[in-house]
Motif scaffolding. Structure first.
Motif, PDB file in Angstrom:
ATOM      1  N   ILE A  62       0.804  -1.112  -0.015  1.00  0.00           N
ATOM      2  CA  ILE A  62       0.147  -0.028   0.024  1.00  0.00           C
ATOM      3  C   ILE A  62       0.855   1.364   0.090  1.00  0.00           C
ATOM      4  O   ILE A  62       2.211   1.065   0.395  1.00  0.00           O
ATOM      5  CB  ILE A  62      -0.983   0.191   1.155  1.00  0.00           C
ATOM      6  CG1 ILE A  62      -0.094   0.204   2.460  1.00  0.00           C
ATOM      7  CG2 ILE A  62      -1.854  -0.919   1.223  1.00  0.00           C
ATOM      8  CD1 ILE A  62      -0.881   0.483   3.770  1.00  0.00           C
ATOM      9  N   GLU A  64       1.184   3.960   2.052  1.00  0.00           N
ATOM     10  CA  GLU A  64       1.789   4.182   3.239  1.00  0.00           C
ATOM     11  C   GLU A  64       3.018   3.129   3.616  1.00  0.00           C
ATOM     12  O   GLU A  64       4.124   3.797   3.787  1.00  0.00           O
ATOM     13  CB  GLU A  64       0.948   3.980   4.234  1.00  0.00           C
ATOM     14  CG  GLU A  64      -0.383   5.150   4.163  1.00  0.00           C
ATOM     15  CD  GLU A  64      -1.393   4.638   3.611  1.00  0.00           C
ATOM     16  OE1 GLU A  64      -0.983   3.901   2.764  1.00  0.00           O
ATOM     17  OE2 GLU A  64      -2.421   5.252   3.858  1.00  0.00           O
ATOM     18  N   GLU A  65       3.033   2.050   3.072  1.00  0.00           N
ATOM     19  CA  GLU A  65       4.094   1.061   3.409  1.00  0.00           C
ATOM     20  C   GLU A  65       5.169   1.207   2.036  1.00  0.00           C
ATOM     21  O   GLU A  65       6.339   1.287   2.631  1.00  0.00           O
ATOM     22  CB  GLU A  65       3.413  -0.524   3.294  1.00  0.00           C
ATOM     23  CG  GLU A  65       4.499  -1.406   3.707  1.00  0.00           C
ATOM     24  CD  GLU A  65       5.103  -1.121   5.131  1.00  0.00           C
ATOM     25  OE1 GLU A  65       4.388  -0.671   6.065  1.00  0.00           O
ATOM     26  OE2 GLU A  65       6.195  -1.538   5.448  1.00  0.00           O
ATOM     27  N   ILE A  67       5.949   3.924   1.145  1.00  0.00           N
ATOM     28  CA  ILE A  67       6.886   5.389   1.644  1.00  0.00           C
ATOM     29  C   ILE A  67       7.795   4.839   2.792  1.00  0.00           C
ATOM     30  O   ILE A  67       9.022   5.404   3.026  1.00  0.00           O
ATOM     31  CB  ILE A  67       5.835   6.321   2.014  1.00  0.00           C
ATOM     32  CG1 ILE A  67       5.156   6.820   0.835  1.00  0.00           C
ATOM     33  CG2 ILE A  67       6.559   7.406   2.718  1.00  0.00           C
ATOM     34  CD1 ILE A  67       4.040   7.675   1.166  1.00  0.00           C
ATOM     35  N   ALA A  68       7.088   3.942   3.669  1.00  0.00           N
ATOM     36  CA  ALA A  68       7.844   3.602   4.759  1.00  0.00           C
ATOM     37  C   ALA A  68       9.116   2.851   4.539  1.00  0.00           C
ATOM     38  O   ALA A  68      10.294   3.012   5.083  1.00  0.00           O
ATOM     39  CB  ALA A  68       6.816   2.631   5.628  1.00  0.00           C
ATOM     40  N   ASN A  71      11.621   5.169   3.365  1.00  0.00           N
ATOM     41  CA  ASN A  71      12.527   5.744   4.153  1.00  0.00           C
ATOM     42  C   ASN A  71      13.313   4.874   4.739  1.00  0.00           C
ATOM     43  O   ASN A  71      14.460   5.374   5.095  1.00  0.00           O
ATOM     44  CB  ASN A  71      11.225   6.132   5.178  1.00  0.00           C
ATOM     45  CG  ASN A  71      10.269   7.444   4.884  1.00  0.00           C
ATOM     46  OD1 ASN A  71      10.489   8.135   4.146  1.00  0.00           O
ATOM     47  ND2 ASN A  71       9.388   7.118   5.615  1.00  0.00           N
TER      48      ASN A  71
ATOM     49  N   ILE B  12      -1.797  -7.131  -4.512  1.00  0.00           N
ATOM     50  CA  ILE B  12      -2.275  -7.059  -3.289  1.00  0.00           C
ATOM     51  C   ILE B  12      -3.699  -7.482  -2.943  1.00  0.00           C
ATOM     52  O   ILE B  12      -4.332  -6.602  -3.694  1.00  0.00           O
ATOM     53  CB  ILE B  12      -1.754  -5.723  -2.605  1.00  0.00           C
ATOM     54  CG1 ILE B  12      -2.541  -5.477  -1.279  1.00  0.00           C
ATOM     55  CG2 ILE B  12      -2.134  -4.768  -3.593  1.00  0.00           C
ATOM     56  CD1 ILE B  12      -1.516  -5.692  -0.183  1.00  0.00           C
ATOM     57  N   TRP B  23      -7.972  -0.658   4.178  1.00  0.00           N
ATOM     58  CA  TRP B  23      -7.948  -0.512   5.480  1.00  0.00           C
ATOM     59  C   TRP B  23      -8.832   0.350   5.719  1.00  0.00           C
ATOM     60  O   TRP B  23      -8.859   1.657   5.166  1.00  0.00           O
ATOM     61  CB  TRP B  23      -6.531  -0.631   6.148  1.00  0.00           C
ATOM     62  CG  TRP B  23      -5.683  -1.915   5.762  1.00  0.00           C
ATOM     63  CD1 TRP B  23      -6.248  -3.136   5.641  1.00  0.00           C
ATOM     64  CD2 TRP B  23      -4.331  -1.989   5.438  1.00  0.00           C
ATOM     65  NE1 TRP B  23      -5.487  -3.943   5.308  1.00  0.00           N
ATOM     66  CE2 TRP B  23      -4.137  -3.043   5.190  1.00  0.00           C
ATOM     67  CE3 TRP B  23      -3.177  -1.043   5.558  1.00  0.00           C
ATOM     68  CZ2 TRP B  23      -2.858  -3.962   4.996  1.00  0.00           C
ATOM     69  CZ3 TRP B  23      -2.077  -1.650   5.028  1.00  0.00           C
ATOM     70  CH2 TRP B  23      -1.745  -2.988   4.927  1.00  0.00           C
ATOM     71  N   HIS B  45      -4.456   5.057   5.645  1.00  0.00           N
ATOM     72  CA  HIS B  45      -5.101   3.822   5.725  1.00  0.00           C
ATOM     73  C   HIS B  45      -4.202   2.999   6.792  1.00  0.00           C
ATOM     74  O   HIS B  45      -2.995   2.978   6.707  1.00  0.00           O
ATOM     75  CB  HIS B  45      -5.508   2.914   4.627  1.00  0.00           C
ATOM     76  CG  HIS B  45      -6.269   3.841   3.728  1.00  0.00           C
ATOM     77  ND1 HIS B  45      -6.039   4.583   2.313  1.00  0.00           N
ATOM     78  CD2 HIS B  45      -7.614   3.527   3.808  1.00  0.00           C
ATOM     79  CE1 HIS B  45      -7.161   4.789   1.991  1.00  0.00           C
ATOM     80  NE2 HIS B  45      -8.240   4.569   2.641  1.00  0.00           N
ATOM     81  N   ASN B  55       2.271   4.893  10.238  1.00  0.00           N
ATOM     82  CA  ASN B  55       2.010   5.080   8.845  1.00  0.00           C
ATOM     83  C   ASN B  55       1.965   6.753   8.552  1.00  0.00           C
ATOM     84  O   ASN B  55       2.864   7.185   7.935  1.00  0.00           O
ATOM     85  CB  ASN B  55       0.671   4.556   8.143  1.00  0.00           C
ATOM     86  CG  ASN B  55       0.857   3.196   7.806  1.00  0.00           C
ATOM     87  OD1 ASN B  55       1.830   2.673   7.697  1.00  0.00           O
ATOM     88  ND2 ASN B  55      -0.208   2.496   7.587  1.00  0.00           N
ATOM     89  N   ASP B  58       5.731   8.137   8.710  1.00  0.00           N
ATOM     90  CA  ASP B  58       6.433   7.788   7.757  1.00  0.00           C
ATOM     91  C   ASP B  58       5.858   8.831   6.533  1.00  0.00           C
ATOM     92  O   ASP B  58       6.558   9.157   5.641  1.00  0.00           O
ATOM     93  CB  ASP B  58       5.995   6.370   7.187  1.00  0.00           C
ATOM     94  CG  ASP B  58       6.958   5.448   8.127  1.00  0.00           C
ATOM     95  OD1 ASP B  58       8.257   5.783   8.470  1.00  0.00           O
ATOM     96  OD2 ASP B  58       6.516   4.346   8.439  1.00  0.00           O
ATOM     97  N   VAL B  59       4.521   9.015   6.605  1.00  0.00           N
ATOM     98  CA  VAL B  59       3.871   9.675   5.316  1.00  0.00           C
ATOM     99  C   VAL B  59       4.034  11.100   5.712  1.00  0.00           C
ATOM    100  O   VAL B  59       4.389  12.253   4.936  1.00  0.00           O
ATOM    101  CB  VAL B  59       2.513   9.476   5.118  1.00  0.00           C
ATOM    102  CG1 VAL B  59       1.898  10.346   4.017  1.00  0.00           C
ATOM    103  CG2 VAL B  59       2.554   8.150   4.453  1.00  0.00           C
ATOM    104  N   ARG B  62       8.207  12.465   8.121  1.00  0.00           N
ATOM    105  CA  ARG B  62       9.662  12.114   7.705  1.00  0.00           C
ATOM    106  C   ARG B  62      10.662  13.255   7.544  1.00  0.00           C
ATOM    107  O   ARG B  62      11.762  12.898   7.320  1.00  0.00           O
ATOM    108  CB  ARG B  62       9.537  11.015   6.602  1.00  0.00           C
ATOM    109  CG  ARG B  62       9.214  11.665   5.264  1.00  0.00           C
ATOM    110  CD  ARG B  62       8.952  10.407   4.403  1.00  0.00           C
ATOM    111  NE  ARG B  62       8.688  10.914   2.945  1.00  0.00           N
ATOM    112  CZ  ARG B  62       7.984  11.371   2.407  1.00  0.00           C
ATOM    113  NH1 ARG B  62       6.590  11.535   2.999  1.00  0.00           N
ATOM    114  NH2 ARG B  62       7.736  11.769   1.090  1.00  0.00           N
TER     115      ARG B  62
END
Lengths: 280, 112
Positions: A62, A64-65, A67-68, A71, B12, B23, B45, B55, B58-59, B62
């Motif tokens: 997804i 968000e992940e 981007i994580a 990072n 996915i 989610w 999400h 999340n 991280d979004v 950062r």
């Protein structure tokens, strides 16, 4: 092949070079003083793992992940840049972090095997990341108070980042392990495959003993125990089982790598080699 | 709870509970500095609170934008409807005496 290298510094200070130490079975030339080899091990772990993680960019499960993971990849490459920069400085051959990252051959890489394995599915990537993050946190925590000022400063800075990495990967391991039957099976299979690569992280050889001369004295057994306690706790919450009696793989610290490293390097080094010295 | 990822990283399938197959949605509020109010930064999400917090970090945090983060399940936020705009807000606009602009702000007082 061992190439005898005695730097002027070594001659003055009486410090033994890695070449003189003759780390059994090392492939490729060694890099002068033991501290240089030691920094390359730390730096190469993070460079190669950072590259593996960067392969997820644009492919994360997804947004968000995605981007994580990017990072974390950047954090790791940033840490490797500092470690390789210091290694190049101490090596004294006018090689900076880029020169060490992009103009060494596979046999000259000192990373542990676990970081070079292909990224696999998301479960594999997360499990590898978790096992490494836990190792990295306990190791950097110890290095942050070691007697080598340059390395201690880098370790202290990276430790903050790695504590977050560990939190991120731990939470995912729990969610995947204790998630659906499918996610549990996948992440358990990843753990089974990865476990044999964890022994190498706590190996100890003549380089580890030699860097005591510059103030680096890690108690690997104590670090291993701390690592096991973190890993056991998270895996238990994730309802995952550590494989029994595993023969541990080894060799990365001595330049003996899996076939996967060459493929990774051919991608990672291609731009720097096609356009040496290019800037933007 | 967690997503299962197929062999291809692009493939996915989510087991999220939301109707859109994603989610659940969380609103993110970040505080740019100590003492400053938390401000709405956006949304993420996530499967649960800890996941939402990570999340959001991280979004939205950062690049050093925040010293604190709140995440709130989007479905617990009660919002005024666009149709309420007239009765809710118009009365405030035409009564100038309700605005504190007749006072001089002493020098040295920080205005957010």
């Amino acid at each position: 092949m061992m190439v005898q290298q005695t730097t002027p510094e070594a001659a003055v200070s009486g410090v033994t070079t890695a070449a003189e130490l003759n780390v059994a079975g090392t492939r490729g030339p060694s890099f002068g003083e033991p501290i240089v080899e030691y920094l390359l091990r730390l730096g190469d772990d993070r460079l190669i793992l950072g590259h593996r993680l960067s392969e997820w960019c644009g492919h994360g499960p997804i947004l968000e992940e995605d981007i994580a993971l990017a990072n974390i990849a950047l954090d790791l490459v940033g840490a490797s840049s500092m470690l390789l920069g210091l290694a190049g400085e101490l090596e004294g051959k006018d090689r900076d972090a880029d020169a060490l990252a992009f103009f060494r051959e596979g046999v000259q890489y000192r990373n542990a095997l676990i970081v070079e394995l292909p990224r696999g599915d998301f479960g594999f990537t997360i499990m590898r990341q978790f096992l490494f993050d836990a190792y990295s946190v306990v190791t950097l925590d110890a290095l942050a108070s070691c007697g080598h000022a340059g390395l201690a400063a880098i370790a202290a800075k990276s430790l903050k980042e790695d504590k977050y990495h560990l939190r991120h990967s731990s939470e995912w391991v729990v969610r995947l392990g204790d998630g659906t039957e499918e996610s549990h099976n996948r992440v358990q299979a990843s753990l089974n495959e990865l476990w044999r690569y964890t022994g190498e992280l706590f190996e100890r050889d003549t380089i580890d003993e030699a860097v005591a001369a510059v103030g680096i004295t890690l108690d690997r057994d104590a670090l291993h125990a701390k690592w096991e306690s973190i890993v056991n706790d998270v895996l238990q919450r994730a309802t995952l089982t550590i494989p029994e009696k595993t023969v541990m793989a080894s060799g990365g610290r001595r330049g003996r790598h899996t076939e996967h490293l060459g493929h990774l390097l051919s991608v990672m080094q291609s731009v720097a080699r096609a356009h040496p010295g290019a800037t933007w | 709870m967690a997503a299962s990822v197929k062999d291809s990283p692009n493939d996915i399938s989510s087991n999220g509970k939301d109707t859109d197959g994603q989610w659940s949605l969380w609103e993110v509020f970040t505080q740019p500095g100590k003492g400053a109010p938390h401000e709405h930064a956006g949304s993420v999400h996530a499967t649960d609170a800890e996941h939402a917090l990570q999340n959001a970090r991280d979004v939205y945090a950062r690049r050093g934008e925040a010293v604190s983060i709140w995440v709130v399940p989007a479905d617990v936020i009660v919002a005024s409807a666009p149709g309420d705009a007239g009765p809710f807000f118009d009365p405030g606009n035409d009564k100038a005496y309700r605005h504190p602009q007749f006072y001089k702000v002493p020098r040295g007082v920080r205005v957010f």
